[in-house]
Design an enzyme around this catalytic site. Structure first.
Site, mmCIF file in Angstrom:
data_model
loop_
_atom_site.group_PDB
_atom_site.id
_atom_site.type_symbol
_atom_site.label_atom_id
_atom_site.label_comp_id
_atom_site.label_asym_id
_atom_site.label_seq_id
_atom_site.Cartn_x
_atom_site.Cartn_y
_atom_site.Cartn_z
ATOM 1 N N PHE A 183 0.809 -1.218 0.000
ATOM 2 C CA PHE A 183 0.000 0.000 0.000
ATOM 3 C C PHE A 183 0.846 1.272 0.000
ATOM 4 O O PHE A 183 0.371 2.346 -0.401
ATOM 5 C CB PHE A 183 -0.949 0.004 1.207
ATOM 6 C CG PHE A 183 -0.335 0.422 2.512
ATOM 7 C CD1 PHE A 183 -0.415 1.733 2.951
ATOM 8 C CD2 PHE A 183 0.312 -0.504 3.324
ATOM 9 C CE1 PHE A 183 0.137 2.121 4.158
ATOM 10 C CE2 PHE A 183 0.858 -0.126 4.534
ATOM 11 C CZ PHE A 183 0.779 1.184 4.953
ATOM 12 N N LYS A 184 2.093 1.187 0.407
ATOM 13 C CA LYS A 184 2.915 2.382 0.512
ATOM 14 C C LYS A 184 3.446 2.871 -0.835
ATOM 15 O O LYS A 184 4.068 3.928 -0.919
ATOM 16 C CB LYS A 184 4.061 2.135 1.489
ATOM 17 C CG LYS A 184 3.544 1.866 2.898
ATOM 18 C CD LYS A 184 4.614 1.477 3.874
ATOM 19 C CE LYS A 184 4.000 1.184 5.244
ATOM 20 N NZ LYS A 184 4.967 0.784 6.253
ATOM 21 N N ASP A 185 3.183 2.120 -1.895
ATOM 22 C CA ASP A 185 3.658 2.519 -3.220
ATOM 23 C C ASP A 185 3.120 3.884 -3.623
ATOM 24 O O ASP A 185 3.835 4.685 -4.228
ATOM 25 C CB ASP A 185 3.245 1.481 -4.267
ATOM 26 C CG ASP A 185 4.132 0.243 -4.245
ATOM 27 O OD1 ASP A 185 5.331 0.385 -3.974
ATOM 28 O OD2 ASP A 185 3.616 -0.865 -4.485
#
Length: 433
Positions: free
Chosen positions: A106-108
């Protein structure tokens, strides 16, 4: 838009200053001085918009005063070259799959957005190289490293706890080379985070090199994660399921749920939130007692959530002016042991066929236990289960296929710098760079 420090002892900053500094001079976290509500028309028609169109509208509310509109649109559309679907797992419980970016986590989105925004500011002013320090307990390092890979004018140092991230996670930031340096710290995540924060406060180091952070302490890293929750609402609205929406976020450093709370303040119609923890239950205990008592992090199978002093608690506390009743009226908590996480992964796979990773399992279980009649629950499946292949396969008794782009990282050669957890050692390393 101006940004103030949660500690209230540093001067107000511009967006440019907040992004480049990362942390305020008084060690506080930057907060926007206002959060703009979005118009009713946006929510009325949101189900007809694409993820990119939704994100651009939200981004303009946050960054539109400080970034040229065409450039901001390019940053948003360049960041979101993938979708984040909402998938039904069982009746009234949906997975918001946040793992369709380059590193399957999700941190992309936050990492890539910040890289492009920082590059925008560097190009505007033609300044010297910016050095990004990032501490990771798992997925942050890979997302930031890949988001910034090859970006001119920026060098990234990824600090990670030795032996406490999965091999696949480690390979995603130790095999890149170029402008990425991996620093293997003999300690836990909290030691890595302490080194980063100490570096920002060291005058000699800051005179030697320009430093910033790409952890969720940076406003440009955590705010774009709000895009996810508007998109989830849009997709549920299209299904006629959005009226009583409950969002559950597996939480470690609390940047992701903090972004969701900012979205709520902008008018996103979420009924309530659940912060799901692993055995690192500091926020859960705060909800029960009103006392915030950080402690050493505990290692778990949901390692990206192994945080004993979550930085973004300061933002949540500030957002609700320290009102414990206001926080608990909107947010409930949950905390799960490794055994409970394994039980949940196994039960979900056996009954629904859906494969959870250990972090998503915390969110799924919290919804299964706390969802009320008439509500629709959405939990964040924050990383592809293949990133925790051995753990997941041993629990569910089935093979987890490794996506091609993840397998490619495993073929690279590890390059890392070993480091003690003592700040003087880290400082001396940077002074020689």
């Amino acid at each position: 838009m101006k940004y103030y420090s949660t500690n209230k002892k540093a001067p107000m900053a511009t967006l440019h200053e907040a992004v480049v500094k990362g942390l305020a001079g008084d060690r506080g976290l930057y907060m926007p001085e206002s959060i703009k509500p979005l118009p009713k028309e946006f929510f009325d028609n949101i189900d007809k918009l694409t993820f990119q169109e939704i994100a651009f509208t939200v981004a303009k509310a946050f960054f539109g005063e400080d970034v040229n509109e065409d450039d901001l649109k390019n940053i948003v559309y360049d960041t979101l070259q993938f979708d984040c679907p909402v998938v039904e797992v069982k009746e009234n419980i949906y997975s918001l799959e946040l793992f369709h970016g380059p590193t399957l986590a999700f941190k992309d989105v936050g990492a890539r957005f910040m890289a492009r925004l920082l590059q925008y500011f560097i190009r505007q002013e033609g300044k010297e190289q910016v050095n990004v320090l990032v501490a990771t307990s798992g997925d942050t390092g890979s997302a930031v490293a890949n988001g910034f890979l090859g970006v001119d004018g920026i060098h990234v140092y990824v600090l990670y706890p030795k032996g406490k991230v999965s091999k696949i996670q480690e390979s995603q930031f130790t095999t890149l080379g170029k402008n990425i340096t991996a620093v293997e710290v003999d300690g836990v995540f909290d030691d890595c985070q302490a080194l980063v924060k100490s570096a920002f406060m060291d005058d000699e180091l800051n005179k030697h090199m320009k430093l910033t952070s790409a952890n969720s302490i940076n406003v440009a890293r955590f705010l774009p994660q709000a895009f996810y929750y508007f998109n989830a609402y849009a997709r549920l609205k299209a299904m006629g399921k959005a009226d009583e929406m409950v969002v559950c976020v597996p939480s470690g450093n609390f940047g992701n749920i903090c972004a969701a709370l900012f979205g709520h303040r902008m008018g996103l119609p979420v009924k309530r939130f659940i912060a799901a923890n692993n055995a690192n239950d500091i926020f859960y205990n705060y909800l029960q007692t009103g006392k915030y008592e950080p402690k050493a992090s505990r290692q778990t199978i949901a390692n990206a959530m192994d945080v004993g002093d979550p930085s973004n608690f300061a933002r949540i506390y500030d957002l609700y002016k320290g009102d414990h009743d206001a926080i608990t009226s909107l947010i409930s908590g949950a905390t799960y042991s490794d055994e409970q996480i394994r039980e949940t992964m196994k039960a979900c796979f056996d009954t629904t066929g859906y494969t959870l990773d250990p972090h998503g399992a915390c969110g799924y279980r919290a919804l299964s236990e706390q969802l009320q009649e008439g509500e629709t629950g959405v939990f964040c499946e924050t990383a592809h289960p293949a990133k925790f292949k051995e753990t997941v396969e041993s629990v569910i008794g089935a093979e987890v296929a490794i996506p091609e782009r993840l397998a490619a990282f495993m073929k690279g050669t590890k390059q890392s710098v070993e480091m003690s957890k003592e700040f003087e050692d880290f400082k001396n390393f940077l002074l020689k760079r």
